[in-house]
Motif scaffolding. Structure first.
Motif, PDB file in Angstrom:
ATOM      1  N   LYS A  83     -28.320 -18.882  21.776  1.00 41.26           N
ATOM      2  CA  LYS A  83     -28.240 -20.316  22.064  1.00 41.26           C
ATOM      3  C   LYS A  83     -29.093 -21.121  21.092  1.00 41.26           C
ATOM      4  O   LYS A  83     -28.712 -22.225  20.684  1.00 41.26           O
ATOM      5  CB  LYS A  83     -28.666 -20.588  23.510  1.00 41.26           C
ATOM      6  CG  LYS A  83     -27.638 -20.168  24.553  1.00 41.26           C
ATOM      7  CD  LYS A  83     -28.054 -20.638  25.936  1.00 41.26           C
ATOM      8  CE  LYS A  83     -26.986 -20.343  26.976  1.00 41.26           C
ATOM      9  NZ  LYS A  83     -27.353 -20.843  28.323  1.00 41.26           N
ATOM     10  N   MET A  84     -30.243 -20.575  20.731  1.00 46.02           N
ATOM     11  CA  MET A  84     -31.088 -21.277  19.765  1.00 46.02           C
ATOM     12  C   MET A  84     -30.443 -21.311  18.387  1.00 46.02           C
ATOM     13  O   MET A  84     -30.527 -22.308  17.672  1.00 46.02           O
ATOM     14  CB  MET A  84     -32.466 -20.622  19.696  1.00 46.02           C
ATOM     15  CG  MET A  84     -33.382 -20.977  20.846  1.00 46.02           C
ATOM     16  SD  MET A  84     -35.062 -20.446  20.509  1.00 46.02           S
ATOM     17  CE  MET A  84     -35.472 -21.445  19.079  1.00 46.02           C
ATOM     18  N   GLN A  85     -29.807 -20.194  18.015  1.00 45.98           N
ATOM     19  CA  GLN A  85     -29.164 -20.148  16.706  1.00 45.98           C
ATOM     20  C   GLN A  85     -28.071 -21.204  16.594  1.00 45.98           C
ATOM     21  O   GLN A  85     -27.835 -21.758  15.507  1.00 45.98           O
ATOM     22  CB  GLN A  85     -28.582 -18.764  16.447  1.00 45.98           C
ATOM     23  CG  GLN A  85     -28.057 -18.557  15.036  1.00 45.98           C
ATOM     24  CD  GLN A  85     -29.153 -18.695  13.986  1.00 45.98           C
ATOM     25  OE1 GLN A  85     -29.908 -17.768  13.727  1.00 45.98           O
ATOM     26  NE2 GLN A  85     -29.243 -19.871  13.351  1.00 45.98           N
ATOM     27  N   ASP A  86     -27.430 -21.503  17.715  1.00 48.91           N
ATOM     28  CA  ASP A  86     -26.379 -22.532  17.716  1.00 48.91           C
ATOM     29  C   ASP A  86     -26.930 -23.935  17.513  1.00 48.91           C
ATOM     30  O   ASP A  86     -26.176 -24.857  17.222  1.00 48.91           O
ATOM     31  CB  ASP A  86     -25.596 -22.478  19.035  1.00 48.91           C
ATOM     32  CG  ASP A  86     -24.732 -21.228  19.154  1.00 48.91           C
ATOM     33  OD1 ASP A  86     -24.454 -20.601  18.121  1.00 48.91           O
ATOM     34  OD2 ASP A  86     -24.360 -20.879  20.298  1.00 48.91           O
ATOM     35  N   LYS A  87     -28.264 -24.088  17.682  1.00 49.16           N
ATOM     36  CA  LYS A  87     -28.857 -25.434  17.618  1.00 49.16           C
ATOM     37  C   LYS A  87     -29.792 -25.622  16.425  1.00 49.16           C
ATOM     38  O   LYS A  87     -30.495 -26.630  16.346  1.00 49.16           O
ATOM     39  CB  LYS A  87     -29.603 -25.736  18.919  1.00 49.16           C
ATOM     40  CG  LYS A  87     -28.681 -25.782  20.147  1.00 49.16           C
ATOM     41  CD  LYS A  87     -29.425 -26.221  21.396  1.00 49.16           C
ATOM     42  CE  LYS A  87     -29.735 -27.702  21.357  1.00 49.16           C
ATOM     43  NZ  LYS A  87     -28.531 -28.540  21.454  1.00 49.16           N
ATOM     44  N   ILE A  90     -31.629 -22.745  10.579  1.00 48.33           N
ATOM     45  CA  ILE A  90     -32.394 -21.641  10.005  1.00 48.33           C
ATOM     46  C   ILE A  90     -32.166 -20.376  10.829  1.00 48.33           C
ATOM     47  O   ILE A  90     -31.847 -20.444  12.023  1.00 48.33           O
ATOM     48  CB  ILE A  90     -33.899 -21.979   9.939  1.00 48.33           C
ATOM     49  CG1 ILE A  90     -34.504 -22.096  11.343  1.00 48.33           C
ATOM     50  CG2 ILE A  90     -34.129 -23.260   9.136  1.00 48.33           C
ATOM     51  CD1 ILE A  90     -36.017 -22.273  11.324  1.00 48.33           C
ATOM     52  N   PRO A  91     -32.287 -19.196  10.213  1.00 44.52           N
ATOM     53  CA  PRO A  91     -32.060 -17.946  10.940  1.00 44.52           C
ATOM     54  C   PRO A  91     -33.043 -17.766  12.089  1.00 44.52           C
ATOM     55  O   PRO A  91     -34.234 -18.035  11.942  1.00 44.52           O
ATOM     56  CB  PRO A  91     -32.267 -16.868   9.872  1.00 44.52           C
ATOM     57  CG  PRO A  91     -32.075 -17.566   8.573  1.00 44.52           C
ATOM     58  CD  PRO A  91     -32.570 -18.963   8.787  1.00 44.52           C
ATOM     59  N   VAL A  92     -32.526 -17.318  13.220  1.00 42.98           N
ATOM     60  CA  VAL A  92     -33.356 -17.039  14.390  1.00 42.98           C
ATOM     61  C   VAL A  92     -33.330 -15.540  14.649  1.00 42.98           C
ATOM     62  O   VAL A  92     -32.282 -14.968  14.977  1.00 42.98           O
ATOM     63  CB  VAL A  92     -32.846 -17.788  15.640  1.00 42.98           C
ATOM     64  CG1 VAL A  92     -33.727 -17.448  16.851  1.00 42.98           C
ATOM     65  CG2 VAL A  92     -32.831 -19.290  15.394  1.00 42.98           C
ATOM     66  N   GLY A  93     -34.470 -14.895  14.478  1.00 42.73           N
ATOM     67  CA  GLY A  93     -34.576 -13.465  14.724  1.00 42.73           C
ATOM     68  C   GLY A  93     -35.207 -13.185  16.076  1.00 42.73           C
ATOM     69  O   GLY A  93     -35.779 -14.073  16.715  1.00 42.73           O
ATOM     70  N   GLY A 114     -32.819 -13.625   3.260  1.00 45.33           N
ATOM     71  CA  GLY A 114     -33.412 -14.498   2.255  1.00 45.33           C
ATOM     72  C   GLY A 114     -34.620 -15.278   2.721  1.00 45.33           C
ATOM     73  O   GLY A 114     -35.147 -16.122   1.983  1.00 45.33           O
ATOM     74  N   VAL A 115     -35.105 -15.010   3.935  1.00 47.21           N
ATOM     75  CA  VAL A 115     -36.253 -15.742   4.487  1.00 47.21           C
ATOM     76  C   VAL A 115     -37.551 -15.252   3.850  1.00 47.21           C
ATOM     77  O   VAL A 115     -37.789 -14.045   3.737  1.00 47.21           O
ATOM     78  CB  VAL A 115     -36.313 -15.568   6.023  1.00 47.21           C
ATOM     79  CG1 VAL A 115     -37.611 -16.124   6.588  1.00 47.21           C
ATOM     80  CG2 VAL A 115     -35.115 -16.236   6.680  1.00 47.21           C
ATOM     81  N   ASP A 116     -38.396 -16.189   3.439  1.00 42.38           N
ATOM     82  CA  ASP A 116     -39.723 -15.820   2.952  1.00 42.38           C
ATOM     83  C   ASP A 116     -40.831 -16.633   3.621  1.00 42.38           C
ATOM     84  O   ASP A 116     -41.999 -16.552   3.245  1.00 42.38           O
ATOM     85  CB  ASP A 116     -39.821 -15.948   1.432  1.00 42.38           C
ATOM     86  CG  ASP A 116     -39.425 -17.323   0.921  1.00 42.38           C
ATOM     87  OD1 ASP A 116     -39.271 -18.239   1.749  1.00 42.38           O
ATOM     88  OD2 ASP A 116     -39.261 -17.478  -0.303  1.00 42.38           O
ATOM     89  N   GLU A 117     -40.466 -17.424   4.615  1.00 40.92           N
ATOM     90  CA  GLU A 117     -41.442 -18.135   5.441  1.00 40.92           C
ATOM     91  C   GLU A 117     -41.005 -18.029   6.893  1.00 40.92           C
ATOM     92  O   GLU A 117     -39.969 -18.572   7.281  1.00 40.92           O
ATOM     93  CB  GLU A 117     -41.557 -19.600   5.029  1.00 40.92           C
ATOM     94  CG  GLU A 117     -42.647 -20.346   5.780  1.00 40.92           C
ATOM     95  CD  GLU A 117     -42.842 -21.768   5.290  1.00 40.92           C
ATOM     96  OE1 GLU A 117     -43.695 -22.476   5.871  1.00 40.92           O
ATOM     97  OE2 GLU A 117     -42.131 -22.180   4.346  1.00 40.92           O
ATOM     98  N   ILE A 118     -41.795 -17.307   7.696  1.00 44.29           N
ATOM     99  CA  ILE A 118     -41.422 -17.005   9.077  1.00 44.29           C
ATOM    100  C   ILE A 118     -42.307 -17.764  10.058  1.00 44.29           C
ATOM    101  O   ILE A 118     -43.538 -17.756   9.936  1.00 44.29           O
ATOM    102  CB  ILE A 118     -41.528 -15.490   9.365  1.00 44.29           C
ATOM    103  CG1 ILE A 118     -40.511 -14.715   8.518  1.00 44.29           C
ATOM    104  CG2 ILE A 118     -41.302 -15.198  10.851  1.00 44.29           C
ATOM    105  CD1 ILE A 118     -40.630 -13.197   8.654  1.00 44.29           C
ATOM    106  N   LEU A 119     -41.666 -18.409  11.005  1.00 45.11           N
ATOM    107  CA  LEU A 119     -42.389 -18.973  12.142  1.00 45.11           C
ATOM    108  C   LEU A 119     -42.400 -17.913  13.233  1.00 45.11           C
ATOM    109  O   LEU A 119     -41.365 -17.601  13.824  1.00 45.11           O
ATOM    110  CB  LEU A 119     -41.715 -20.246  12.651  1.00 45.11           C
ATOM    111  CG  LEU A 119     -42.385 -20.899  13.879  1.00 45.11           C
ATOM    112  CD1 LEU A 119     -43.773 -21.415  13.518  1.00 45.11           C
ATOM    113  CD2 LEU A 119     -41.527 -22.040  14.428  1.00 45.11           C
ATOM    114  N   VAL A 333     -38.584 -25.990  16.783  1.00 46.01           N
ATOM    115  CA  VAL A 333     -38.246 -25.220  15.585  1.00 46.01           C
ATOM    116  C   VAL A 333     -37.696 -26.125  14.484  1.00 46.01           C
ATOM    117  O   VAL A 333     -38.070 -26.005  13.309  1.00 46.01           O
ATOM    118  CB  VAL A 333     -37.231 -24.112  15.935  1.00 46.01           C
ATOM    119  CG1 VAL A 333     -36.651 -23.485  14.666  1.00 46.01           C
ATOM    120  CG2 VAL A 333     -37.895 -23.039  16.799  1.00 46.01           C
ATOM    121  N   ASN A 334     -36.806 -27.016  14.832  1.00 40.94           N
ATOM    122  CA  ASN A 334     -36.217 -27.903  13.835  1.00 40.94           C
ATOM    123  C   ASN A 334     -37.257 -28.854  13.231  1.00 40.94           C
ATOM    124  O   ASN A 334     -37.202 -29.184  12.051  1.00 40.94           O
ATOM    125  CB  ASN A 334     -35.057 -28.699  14.444  1.00 40.94           C
ATOM    126  CG  ASN A 334     -33.837 -27.839  14.690  1.00 40.94           C
ATOM    127  OD1 ASN A 334     -33.588 -26.876  13.947  1.00 40.94           O
ATOM    128  ND2 ASN A 334     -33.069 -28.149  15.725  1.00 40.94           N
TER     129      ASN A 334
END
Length: 343
Positions: A83-87, A90-93, A114-119, A333-334
């Motif tokens: 659900k978060m990925q739909d909103k 950026i990639p949600v792992g 391709g992510v190099d900055e992770i929250l 997140v956004n």
């Protein structure tokens, strides 16, 4: 830099079978931030005593709550992730601190995109050694060893953020609509009292009495007890609860050392003995329903309450993948993806 988010929850055995539960418990209980005693003593306690008896008991408990799709905690977390990925763009792992869905795998999946900055987002409203801290420490170790080109930003405890309190309060109010209850119990996961004192940055404030958690202090930034009690206070204030209609307690404990009190099981017993007939329970230390909420509270707690003469026992679900909760996480997140900070 290309950004991504990694949601991290506690974890689960791969199945409710004793062998898988034993493997999971070994990783969990051997964590020095869960059982914080010297390695030799921890090894003797866990592998010499606990793992000889507890896996069968825990497996039986897991079987009671296991869903057809798998572990409730994992299934709910995956729903939240989707659900978060739909909103967000950026990639949600998704990863778990313990078990096969490891943090290393979660980080690698983001890097492969391709992510190099992770929250890094520990799914715990309150800070604790055995939850948030162990995730942050492991992630830092993995970053240095396996992902040196990746930058990690971690989400601090969000227990008192007004928009979180609003979402939690709305969820509680929604599930209490039409429910006839005499008392609402806020049940939080327990931790040993020594964990509170260990993370007291002042080295003197945390007395674990009736005053320290309500007296302003720098210690509160890392005080699990204060943060739990503050959630109760803020929600009660938001929903305008009368003072004698709610209380807080702490569930789950291991060993003989003192853990945070009052204990949930004894509180349920006491309320029943005092004549409370209709009890509602919410578990705000968890954002996803799991063994501790579905079995320990909804089953064992209900049994204790009925044995004490109680009538109606209402368990309020965790936030899980509730849309309002998803929307709030996506907003945070956004905002981070755009501005480099949480909203």
């Amino acid at each position: 830099m290309s950004k991504g988010i990694l949601l991290v929850n506690l974890g689960s055995p791969d199945s409710p079978e004793p062998n898988d539960v034993k493997k999971y418990l070994d990783e969990f209980l051997m964590d020095e931030r869960v059982i914080d005693i010297p390695f030799v003593a921890r090894n003797l306690l866990v592998r010499g005593i606990i793992l000889n008896t507890r896996p069968k008991q825990s497996a039986a408990a897991y079987k009671k709550i296991w869903w057809e799709e798998g572990s409730p905690l994992i299934v709910i977390s995956e729903r939240l992730q989707k659900k978060m990925q739909d909103k967000t763009d950026i990639p949600v792992g998704l990863a778990m601190r313990y078990g096969s869905m490891s943090i290393k795998k979660g980080m690698q999946e983001l890097v492969d995109k391709g992510v190099d900055e992770i929250l890094l987002f520990p799914l715990y409203p309150q800070f604790a050694m055995a939850t948030t801290e162990t995730i942050l420490v492991l992630a830092e170790e993995l970053q240095k060893k396996h992902f040196p080109n990746v930058t990690i930003t971690s989400v601090p405890a969000f227990y008192n953020k007004p928009d979180y309190i609003e979402v939690l309060a709305n969820s509680i109010a929604k599930h209490l609509e039409g429910v006839d209850y005499d008392h609402l119990l806020f049940s939080y996961h327990g931790v040993p009292e020594r964990h509170i004192r260990k993370r007291d940055v002042t080295k003197s404030h945390c007395k674990i009495d009736k005053s320290c958690c309500v007296t302003p202090s720098k210690a509160h930034e890392f005080c699990y007890r204060h943060q739990c009690l503050e959630v109760t206070r803020l929600v009660a204030e938001k929903l305008k609860f009368q003072e004698d209609t709610y209380s807080s307690s702490f569930q789950s404990r291991l060993g003989f050392d003192p853990w945070l009190q009052p204990y949930t099981d004894r509180t349920i017993e006491r309320l029943g003995k005092q004549g409370v007939k209709n009890l509602a329970i919410v578990t705000p230390a968890f954002v996803s329903d799991c063994l501790e909420t579905l079995e320990e509270i909804a089953m064992e707690g209900q049994e204790i309450f009925h044995e004490m003469g109680g009538k109606d026992f209402t368990t309020i679900p965790c936030l899980n993948d509730d849309q309002e909760w998803v929307d709030l996480l996506a907003k945070w997140v956004n905002h981070w993806a755009k501005n480099g900070s949480l909203a």
